[in-house]
Design a protein around this motif. Structure first.
Motif, PDB file in Angstrom:
ATOM      1  N   UNK A  51       0.830  -1.209   0.000  1.00 29.51           N
ATOM      2  CA  UNK A  51       0.000   0.000   0.000  1.00 29.51           C
ATOM      3  C   UNK A  51       0.863   1.257   0.000  1.00 29.51           C
ATOM      4  N   UNK A  52       1.957   1.230   0.761  1.00 26.86           N
ATOM      5  CA  UNK A  52       2.815   2.404   0.906  1.00 26.86           C
ATOM      6  C   UNK A  52       3.956   2.455  -0.103  1.00 26.86           C
ATOM      7  N   UNK A  53       3.932   1.564  -1.095  1.00 24.26           N
ATOM      8  CA  UNK A  53       4.916   1.603  -2.170  1.00 24.26           C
ATOM      9  C   UNK A  53       6.315   1.169  -1.771  1.00 24.26           C
ATOM     10  N   UNK A  54       6.446   0.468  -0.655  1.00 26.64           N
ATOM     11  CA  UNK A  54       7.760   0.001  -0.219  1.00 26.64           C
ATOM     12  C   UNK A  54       8.143  -1.246  -0.997  1.00 26.64           C
ATOM     13  N   UNK A  64       6.788 -12.374  -8.239  1.00 24.65           N
ATOM     14  CA  UNK A  64       7.861 -12.110  -7.287  1.00 24.65           C
ATOM     15  C   UNK A  64       7.615 -10.786  -6.581  1.00 24.65           C
ATOM     16  N   UNK A  65       8.435 -10.536  -5.591  1.00 26.22           N
ATOM     17  CA  UNK A  65       8.358  -9.308  -4.794  1.00 26.22           C
ATOM     18  C   UNK A  65       9.612  -8.492  -5.079  1.00 26.22           C
ATOM     19  N   UNK A  66       9.414  -7.198  -5.279  1.00 30.23           N
ATOM     20  CA  UNK A  66      10.518  -6.264  -5.543  1.00 30.23           C
ATOM     21  C   UNK A  66      10.343  -5.028  -4.678  1.00 30.23           C
ATOM     22  N   UNK A  67      11.406  -4.263  -4.543  1.00 24.30           N
ATOM     23  CA  UNK A  67      11.290  -2.974  -3.874  1.00 24.30           C
ATOM     24  C   UNK A  67      10.426  -2.059  -4.737  1.00 24.30           C
ATOM     25  N   UNK A  68       9.616  -1.246  -4.085  1.00 20.28           N
ATOM     26  CA  UNK A  68       8.731  -0.337  -4.800  1.00 20.28           C
ATOM     27  C   UNK A  68       9.428   0.918  -5.280  1.00 20.28           C
ATOM     28  N   UNK A  69      10.546   1.213  -4.710  1.00 18.10           N
ATOM     29  CA  UNK A  69      11.377   2.355  -5.131  1.00 18.10           C
ATOM     30  C   UNK A  69      12.816   2.029  -4.751  1.00 18.10           C
ATOM     31  N   UNK A  70      13.770   2.817  -5.200  1.00 18.91           N
ATOM     32  CA  UNK A  70      15.174   2.498  -4.901  1.00 18.91           C
ATOM     33  C   UNK A  70      15.432   2.374  -3.393  1.00 18.91           C
ATOM     34  N   UNK A  71      16.310   1.465  -3.032  1.00 16.47           N
ATOM     35  CA  UNK A  71      16.643   1.213  -1.626  1.00 16.47           C
ATOM     36  C   UNK A  71      17.136   2.478  -0.927  1.00 16.47           C
ATOM     37  N   UNK A  72      17.746   3.370  -1.671  1.00 15.33           N
ATOM     38  CA  UNK A  72      18.250   4.631  -1.101  1.00 15.33           C
ATOM     39  C   UNK A  72      17.112   5.567  -0.712  1.00 15.33           C
ATOM     40  N   UNK A  73      15.919   5.317  -1.231  1.00 14.64           N
ATOM     41  CA  UNK A  73      14.775   6.195  -0.972  1.00 14.64           C
ATOM     42  C   UNK A  73      13.797   5.622   0.057  1.00 14.64           C
ATOM     43  N   UNK A  74      14.073   4.448   0.575  1.00 12.10           N
ATOM     44  CA  UNK A  74      13.196   3.838   1.580  1.00 12.10           C
ATOM     45  C   UNK A  74      13.912   3.911   2.921  1.00 12.10           C
ATOM     46  N   UNK A  75      13.320   4.635   3.867  1.00 13.09           N
ATOM     47  CA  UNK A  75      13.929   4.721   5.189  1.00 13.09           C
ATOM     48  C   UNK A  75      13.324   3.653   6.106  1.00 13.09           C
ATOM     49  N   UNK A 128      18.297   6.233   8.511  1.00 12.52           N
ATOM     50  CA  UNK A 128      18.787   4.990   7.924  1.00 12.52           C
ATOM     51  C   UNK A 128      17.909   4.574   6.757  1.00 12.52           C
ATOM     52  N   UNK A 129      18.535   4.229   5.648  1.00 14.30           N
ATOM     53  CA  UNK A 129      17.792   3.739   4.492  1.00 14.30           C
ATOM     54  C   UNK A 129      18.002   2.233   4.365  1.00 14.30           C
ATOM     55  N   UNK A 130      17.181   1.625   3.529  1.00 14.67           N
ATOM     56  CA  UNK A 130      17.346   0.204   3.248  1.00 14.67           C
ATOM     57  C   UNK A 130      18.733  -0.041   2.663  1.00 14.67           C
TER      58      UNK A 130
END
Length: 159
Positions: A51-54, A64-75, A128-130
Motif C-alpha cells: 500500500x505504501x509503495x515500499x 515475485x516481490x521487488x522494492x517499490x522504489x530504490x533502496x536509497x529512498x526507503x527509510x 537509515x535507508x534500506x
C-alpha cells in the motif's frame, strides 16, 4: 505482548533488497521460509508495505516481490510507520480518578514523554535507508552464510 511486525518487515525488505542485488527472486513463501515465519504473517505484512509503495508484488507462476522504489529512498521510518500504523510505542494507562496530584496528572505527563520518545525514535529510523542498512549488514557479517541461499529449492524440498 511483544510486537514483531517492524523487525519482521525490516528483515523482509532487506531480504528483498539483497535478492535484487544478487539477481534472485523473492516470493512470500521464500521470505516466510527464510524468516522462519508463518506465511500468513508475511502476507499480512505485505499489505501495508505494498500500500505504501515500499514493495511491489507480481502475481502468477513467476510472480515475485521487488522494492517499490530504490533502496536509497526507503527509510527504516517508512517501514516502521507502514506496518505499525497508528500504534504508539508506549500506551498510557487509561485515565484514572484524580485522587492525588500524581493520579490527576500522570496520564497527560506520560503521554508527553511517550510522544517525545516516539519522535526521537522516528528521527533515528529516518536517518537509515534500506541501502545503508543492507550495506552495514553485509559489511558486519561474520556468519559465513551465503548472501542469498537457494531458498526456493530448499523450500520445495521441505514441502
Amino acid at each position: 505482548m511483544l510486537d514483531y511486525r517492524f523487525p519482521t518487515a525490516l528483515q523482509m525488505v532487506l531480504s528483498v533488497a539483497m535478492a535484487e542485488q544478487m539477481g534472485e527472486r523473492s516470493t512470500s513463501a521464500i521470505l516466510a521460509y527464510g524468516l522462519e515465519a508463518n506465511p500468513s504473517f508475511i502476507r499480512k505484512l505485505m499489505v501495508p508495505l505494498t500500500r505504501d509503495g515500499i514493495i511491489v508484488s507480481t502475481l502468477g507462476r513467476n510472480g515475485s516481490i521487488h522494492l517499490g522504489r530504490p533502496a536509497e529512498e526507503i527509510t527504516l521510518r517508512d517501514i516502521y510507520l507502514s506496518v505499525i500504523e497508528d500504534k504508539k510505542i508506549w500506551a498510557s494507562r487509561p485515565d484514572v480518578p484524580a485522587r492525588c496530584v500524581v493520579s490527576a496528572n500522570a496520564c497527560w505527563y506520560f503521554k508527553t514523554i511517550a510522544e517525545e520518545a516516539e519522535e526521537a525514535s522516528l528521527a533515528v529510523l529516518a536517518r537509515h535507508t534500506v541501502a545503508t542498512a543492507l550495506e552495514k549488514v553485509k559489511k558486519s557479517d561474520t556468519s559465513g552464510c551465503q548472501p542469498v541461499p537457494e531458498l526456493e529449492s530448499l523450500y520445495k524440498k521441505g514441502h
